[in-house]
Design an enzyme around this catalytic site. Structure first.
Site, PDB file in Angstrom:
ATOM      1  N   HIS A 155      50.348 -34.221   9.055  1.00  0.00           N
ATOM      2  CA  HIS A 155      50.910 -34.947   7.968  1.00  0.00           C
ATOM      3  C   HIS A 155      50.023 -35.819   6.869  1.00  0.00           C
ATOM      4  O   HIS A 155      50.271 -35.795   5.640  1.00  0.00           O
ATOM      5  CB  HIS A 155      52.050 -35.975   8.621  1.00  0.00           C
ATOM      6  CG  HIS A 155      52.667 -36.781   7.533  1.00  0.00           C
ATOM      7  ND1 HIS A 155      52.403 -38.217   7.528  1.00  0.00           N
ATOM      8  CD2 HIS A 155      53.957 -36.550   6.812  1.00  0.00           C
ATOM      9  CE1 HIS A 155      53.266 -38.758   6.739  1.00  0.00           C
ATOM     10  NE2 HIS A 155      53.872 -37.930   6.161  1.00  0.00           N
ATOM     11  N   GLU A 213      48.443 -33.448   4.519  1.00  0.00           N
ATOM     12  CA  GLU A 213      49.299 -33.253   3.697  1.00  0.00           C
ATOM     13  C   GLU A 213      49.428 -34.263   2.451  1.00  0.00           C
ATOM     14  O   GLU A 213      49.155 -33.898   1.270  1.00  0.00           O
ATOM     15  CB  GLU A 213      50.556 -33.018   4.291  1.00  0.00           C
ATOM     16  CG  GLU A 213      51.721 -32.794   3.167  1.00  0.00           C
ATOM     17  CD  GLU A 213      53.092 -33.761   3.433  1.00  0.00           C
ATOM     18  OE1 GLU A 213      53.234 -34.512   2.504  1.00  0.00           O
ATOM     19  OE2 GLU A 213      53.603 -33.600   4.632  1.00  0.00           O
TER      20      GLU A 213
END
Lengths: 431, 435
Positions: free
Chosen positions: B75, B78
């Site tokens: 994450h 990302e």
């Protein structure tokens, strides 16, 4: 190329808008009943669809209703309550797959209209009221929904900010109603309210899908039998001047993150000439990730994960908000208010303006690609009183200048500063 | 289903849904899939990597070394790919008039944009930025502040917490029990070296798929994708071996409670399924069958739903879901309730009764119709098509199989599945109590 809704007046104050398109694999129908946002209507309005969704004379139990919907290839029926300006709307929605894409080409749309109409107009009654057991249960459920506003902290912060800001105005009322009204509503009074809704609400029906317009109109005439009545679209009172120092409100809850929400009056609505400048100004200010608020609060200062603004264009109010550490409150507020001054002084780069316009144009153009967005567009027309094509809306956004952005932003007046914190002792309202 | 091969794209049309899908695999290993939607203004492109929050232990494909990285790194990566030496990718998409974003799931990470204008430029940007990381110590530190606020936001989200607590209770070892974003502590262990390592490993095109939907020219789109990837000089990469701990059948705990600011308790009952260890059509059949069986048991048209609703134990917010992948499967039932103990008791009894008595063939067929209708509805807009395609892709499922597979399922299979799935010893409860 772009879809336009055709409008049919089924009766006075009852309009049918049909958007015919081959793009979608389902047909969606929305039935809006618009009433005033007023204490007299408020809580019964919120309770009524909950009770109606439990069944009708044709489908008297939850299981029978749902089995019927499942048989229609998973037709989905839903209810919603919305508040736009000081108009409180009860919304019924049904969606069915288009028979074109199903193995046995069943006749789903007529059934869907019939079912929707039955749920709206043919309630399950017991004497001169709704069925008592259902009524009691949904009254309890509504209480839980109202009290459950606190479960989502960002929504709670915006709700509390609105309530404080619009104290004394109808707009302070939450769309879900008030717990204190619930004991006064009875199965009988709610059934009278239902009758009143059918007679007095302005009704807008939207049908979107690959449909035959005349057929849809015929089925609506046949199944959705509404009594004749005097229907008027409610008006919204727009307050353009704050005329006092900003209110400060703080709530203390046992939370992990603070939420700062600053409410302001925009002085501009969807019916005003500077509506498009307002939309662009909000986009430059806080509507997108490229906007001033997100850039300053999140990207430059790393204070928040979310930092945005939005404007409500019927009431003429706006909010800027961010989720932050409790101790960053002053810094965040300072940055937000400073950015508003920057906007008002016209310090907007060509890039910011162009980027905002492209984003807004993209939103407008893509709205034709989803039934929900198309319905929103159609409802916009109801509130603005103007039927603008997609091309006209794009042109209006493109035409906005920096001077117009600054001018419309100069009308913004800070009304209320709300903070959700976890520290006790800061509560209470101070003027 | 008719199939025909163009120069490199394979075209398939689903006769019922009337959707056209083009697919191919580039020399570098990237899979490209395009669904043409005539008449749509909007176009979307999404590049996804088979790398999610559960992939924090793996064997390095080149060195053979076992690697353990901090939780939440997929994450974090990302977020970080949006930052470049020249500025922010998100701002660049905004300038192009596109709406861009990304999300991380347990198993994959997706980067996408939707646009109505300057399609080629946005596509080029997408194909470039995800493959070209730029990390600095300062930017990593700045992101820690932002993600910490994202984590704190979820700590105050009762629905999210209810679900996270259930997974912690159900799973003893599987990383599904760890939040996708990691923890405030774990994200502070992330540095640019680890980010670089994860990017190099998991963002190789052979581990990725590009999905496009809209009114596009498939050949021209493919040519652009080829041009973007051919210049990057990818060498073949061996398959990445992910290390998943062995998950015992029993849950970690029978019950997990937490107090939060809520008006009513949130009750969630979960059943851990044995690991499917299947992919493709088999996993699809398994998924649909279980989901349909659960719907028959507790969906709105079931006697159990009526019973619970009329007893005032659930309201219209009550819901359920079955979630499965190659390495996990579980179902849950969740709702706000005045009386979690009574709900637990009657829901469990109702489920057991359904298992013992079996489902009625009529009810099963009805839910089958509903399921098929809802799948048709998923084809309505680009976002749901893209979501469905990417989610299916990493499970090696074919989106055009959904309706045929659902149509073939039988009530006997469903009853068998119910008996396997609803075992009381595999259940756990998560309860959020008002503070």
């Amino acid at each position: 190329m772009t879809l336009r809704f055709s409008r049919h007046e089924l009766a006075e104050g009852v309009n049918l808008f049909v958007g015919t398109t081959e793009k979608f694999k389902t047909t969606v129908i929305y039935a809006y009943f618009h009433t005033p946002l007023h204490p007299e209507w408020l809580t019964p309005n919120a309770l009524l669809p909950l009770v109606l969704a439990r069944g009708s004379a044709d489908y008297p139990t939850m299981a029978e209703l749902q089995q019927h919907l499942d048989e229609l290839y998973g037709a989905s029926f839903g209810i919603e309550i919305s508040r736009r300006g000081e108009v409180h709307s009860i919304i019924f929605r049904i969606e069915v797959p288009n028979e074109h894409y199903l193995p046995d080409s069943p006749h789903l749309l007529e059934e869907a209209i019939k079912t929707l109409s039955s749920l709206i107009t043919k309630p399950l009654v017991e004497g001169d009221g709704f069925q008592a057991a259902i009524f009691e249960q949904e009254r309890t459920n509504l209480q839980s929904l109202i009290e459950g506003l606190i479960n989502e902290k960002r929504r709670w912060a915006l709700h509390r900010c609105t309530e404080a800001m619009c104290e004394g105005e109808a707009y302070a009322l939450n769309r879900l109603g008030r717990v204190e009204d619930l004991p006064g509503i009875t199965p009988q009074s709610l059934l009278r309210h239902h009758k009143r809704m059918l007679e007095e609400a302005t009704v807008n029906l939207f049908v979107i899908g690959n449909v035959e317009e005349e057929q849809v109109k015929g089925w609506m005439d046949q199944y959705l039998q509404l009594p004749a009545g005097a229907r008027t679209m409610p008006e919204t009172v727009v307050k353009r001047e704050v005329g006092r120092e900003p209110k400060k409100v703080t709530d203390s809850l046992d939370v992990n993150q603070g939420v700062l929400a600053i409410g302001f009056r925009t002085g501009t609505t969807v019916r005003d000439e500077d509506y498009f400048p307002l939309i662009v100004a909000n986009g430059v200010f806080g509507g997108f990730p490229h906007s001033k608020l997100f850039q300053e609060v999140r990207e430059k200062n790393s204070l928040a994960y979310f930092a945005y603004s939005n404007v409500e264009t019927v009431k003429g109010v706006g909010f800027m908000y961010a989720g932050i550490e409790f101790e960053d409150r002053d810094q965040c507020q300072e940055i937000m208010l400073e950015q508003l001054k920057v906007l008002q002084s016209g310090q907007v780069s060509d890039e910011e303006l162009e980027t905002t316009k492209r984003q807004l144009v993209n939103d407008i153009l893509s709205s034709g690609d989803s039934p929900a967005a198309l319905a929103d567009l159609a409802i916009d027309r109801v509130f603005s009183g103007v039927d603008r094509t997609v091309e006209e809306r794009v042109a209006a956004v493109e035409a906005v200048t920096k001077e117009q952005v600054a001018a419309v932003a100069q009308k913004f007046q800070i009304d209320t500063v709300y903070f959700l914190t976890n520290k006790a002792g800061e509560g209470g309202e101070a003027q | 289903m008719k199939e025909q091969t163009n120069s490199t794209l394979t075209e398939r049309t689903d006769p019922l849904l009337q959707e056209r899908l083009y697919t191919t695999k580039l020399a570098c290993g990237l899979t490209v899939a395009i669904i043409v939607k005539p008449g749509f203004h909007e176009k979307t492109a999404r590049i996804a990597t088979h790398y999610g929050s559960i992939d924090s232990r793996f064997i390095h494909p080149e060195t053979g070394e076992e690697i353990q990285v901090p939780d939440g790194i997929a994450h974090f990566l990302e977020h970080k790919l949006f930052e470049k030496e020249w500025g922010n990718v998100s701002d660049k998409f905004s300038e192009l008039g596109a709406e861009a974003n990304a999300y991380t799931t347990y198993t994959h990470t997706v980067y996408y944009f939707n646009t109505t204008d300057r399609w080629e430029e946005s596509l080029d940007l997408l194909l470039d930025y995800v493959q070209t990381p730029w990390f600095t110590d300062e930017s990593v530190e700045k992101e820690q502040g932002i993600i910490e606020q994202e984590i704190r936001m979820y700590l105050d989200d009762p629905g999210w917490r209810s679900n996270a607590n259930l997974l912690e209770a159900l799973y003893q070892e599987h990383p599904l029990r760890i939040d996708i974003a990691g923890t405030v502590e774990s994200i502070h262990q992330i540095d640019k070296e680890t980010l670089t390592l994860c990017h190099k490993t998991f963002y190789h095109p052979s581990n990725m798929v590009l999905f496009v939907a809209g009114d596009v020219d498939p050949e021209a789109t493919l040519a652009r994708v080829k041009a973007a990837f051919d210049t990057k000089g990818y060498k073949p990469q061996a398959e990445i071996k992910r290390l998943m701990p062995k998950e015992p059948t029993a849950p970690a705990e029978k019950r997990r409670e937490q107090a939060l600011v809520v008006n009513q308790p949130i009750f969630r009952l979960g059943f851990k399924d044995p690991t499917p260890t299947k992919t493709g059509r088999e996993l699809l059949a398994h998924d649909l069958l279980t989901a349909m069986a659960v719907d028959v048991v507790a969906g709105r048209s079931s006697p159990l739903y009526t019973e619970l609703y009329e007893a005032g134990l659930i309201d219209q917010r009550f819901g359920f879901e079955y979630s499965c992948d190659e390495t996990w499967a579980y179902s849950y039932f969740a709702g706000m309730t005045r009386d979690p103990e009574a709900l637990h008791e009657r829901l469990s009894a109702g489920i057991q009764q359904a298992v013992d008595q079996g489902l009625s063939p009529e009810a099963f067929e009805r839910i089958k119709r509903k399921t098929i209708g809802r799948m048709v509805g998923m084809m309505n807009d680009l976002d749901s098509i893209a979501w469905l395609f990417i989610d299916s892709y990493f499970k090696e499922m074919d989106v055009f199989d959904l309706i045929p597979v659902a149509s073939e399922l039988t009530v006997e299979q469903a009853n068998q599945r119910l008996r396997e799935h609803f075992r009381p010893e595999q259940a756990a409860v998560s309860l959020i109590k008002p503070k």
